[in-house]
Design an enzyme around this catalytic site. Structure first.
Site, PDB file in Angstrom:
ATOM      1  N   CYS A   1       1.046  -1.227   0.087  1.00 20.03           N
ATOM      2  CA  CYS A   1       0.052   0.193  -0.137  1.00 20.03           C
ATOM      3  C   CYS A   1       0.790   1.153   0.134  1.00 20.03           C
ATOM      4  O   CYS A   1       1.705   1.386   1.060  1.00 20.03           O
ATOM      5  CB  CYS A   1      -0.878  -0.008   1.173  1.00 20.03           C
ATOM      6  SG  CYS A   1      -2.079   1.351   1.395  1.00 20.03           S
TER       7      CYS A   1
ATOM      8  N   CYS B   1      -5.222   6.077  -3.813  1.00 19.60           N
ATOM      9  CA  CYS B   1      -4.572   4.868  -3.656  1.00 19.60           C
ATOM     10  C   CYS B   1      -3.158   5.115  -4.151  1.00 19.60           C
ATOM     11  O   CYS B   1      -2.892   5.600  -5.273  1.00 19.60           O
ATOM     12  CB  CYS B   1      -5.393   3.799  -4.520  1.00 19.60           C
ATOM     13  SG  CYS B   1      -4.542   2.225  -4.966  1.00 19.60           S
TER      14      CYS B   1
END
Length: 254
Positions: free
Chosen positions: A72, A196
């Site tokens: 991530c 994101c």
């Protein structure tokens, strides 16, 4: 249990200092509850900071569904800010994550995080697929603001293209010579998130591969703010950096 809440361009995380190894890492239900916005703290994901022999720390990342996940990018930036807050690092860090070793710098809450090199950009007729630490499907669309990201993203994520594992789905529009806006459907969250990091990285590289931009520094507008991705294009995409703010929100006990 003491926790810290961080966000990077609206992508928010529960972060826990697990250097004493007290967190029950296989308790999927607990992670999901902590991330639940009604019954828990509320977050897109949960991150554990752990000791590592070779680097400053180890990053263990869980999606909000409770399962450990792939890299991530925004979470990586947030854990660097957290490591600075608790005194593990000053202005530079190296850490290990699921996709390998990362380097980062931090100054005034802005974190520049080195992402993995990308050597395989798959250009298809209607989309681009690449892995920037997590798998990403990138598709150009018109009227991005009105686009049904959740339903269209889910359709591709659960479609025949990616099988059981699925993929993150990014919808993109060009806003300038070297700038793009994107919205992302994230697997594991199973919804649109405000940002994101690996998706922004994937979009920047995909747009360069499609020759939508010739710049090796790309500005990206996500729902939660602004990110920048830079890279060097040689045989592959090297020295890839994701840059943006990573902010402490609050801390508490649960």
């Amino acid at each position: 249990m003491k926790f810290y809440k961080y966000q990077g361009t609206g992508n928010d995380f529960v972060i826990i200092d697990n250097r004493n190894n007290s967190f029950p890492k296989n308790n999927t239900a607990l992670v999901a509850k902590l991330c639940d916005r009604r019954f828990g703290i509320g977050a897109d994901g949960l991150i554990l900071l752990e000791d590592d022999i070779e680097t400053d720390f180890r990053m263990v990342y869980y999606n909000s569904d409770g399962n450990q996940s792939s890299m991530c990018g925004n979470g990586g930036r947030c854990i660097v800010a957290f490591a600075q807050k608790i005194g593990i690092i000053t202005d530079k860090a190296t850490f290990i994550a699921t996709d390998g070793k990362h380097f980062a710098t931090i100054k005034n809450n802005v974190v520049s995080l080195q992402m993995k090199d990308v050597d395989d950009v798959k250009i298809e007729k209607d989309y681009v697929f690449l892995n920037t630490g997590s798998p990403h499907h990138v598709v150009l669309v018109e009227e991005l603001e009105k686009y049904d990201v959740k339903n269209q993203g889910a359709k591709i994520r659960y479609g025949d293209l990616y099988g059981k594992e699925g993929s993150n789905i990014n919808f993109v529009t060009q806003t300038g010579q070297n700038s793009f806006a994107l919205r992302t459907y994230e697997r594991g969250v199973e919804d649109e998130t405000l940002s994101c990091g690996t998706g922004a990285t994937a979009v920047a590289i995909a747009m360069h591969a499609l020759k939508k931009t010739n710049s090796e520094e790309v500005a990206l507008k996500v729902m939660g703010g602004d990110l920048k991705v830079s890279f060097c294009k040689r045989d592959n995409y090297e020295n890839v950096f994701l840059t943006g703010e990573a902010d402490y929100v609050f801390e508490g006990d649960i």
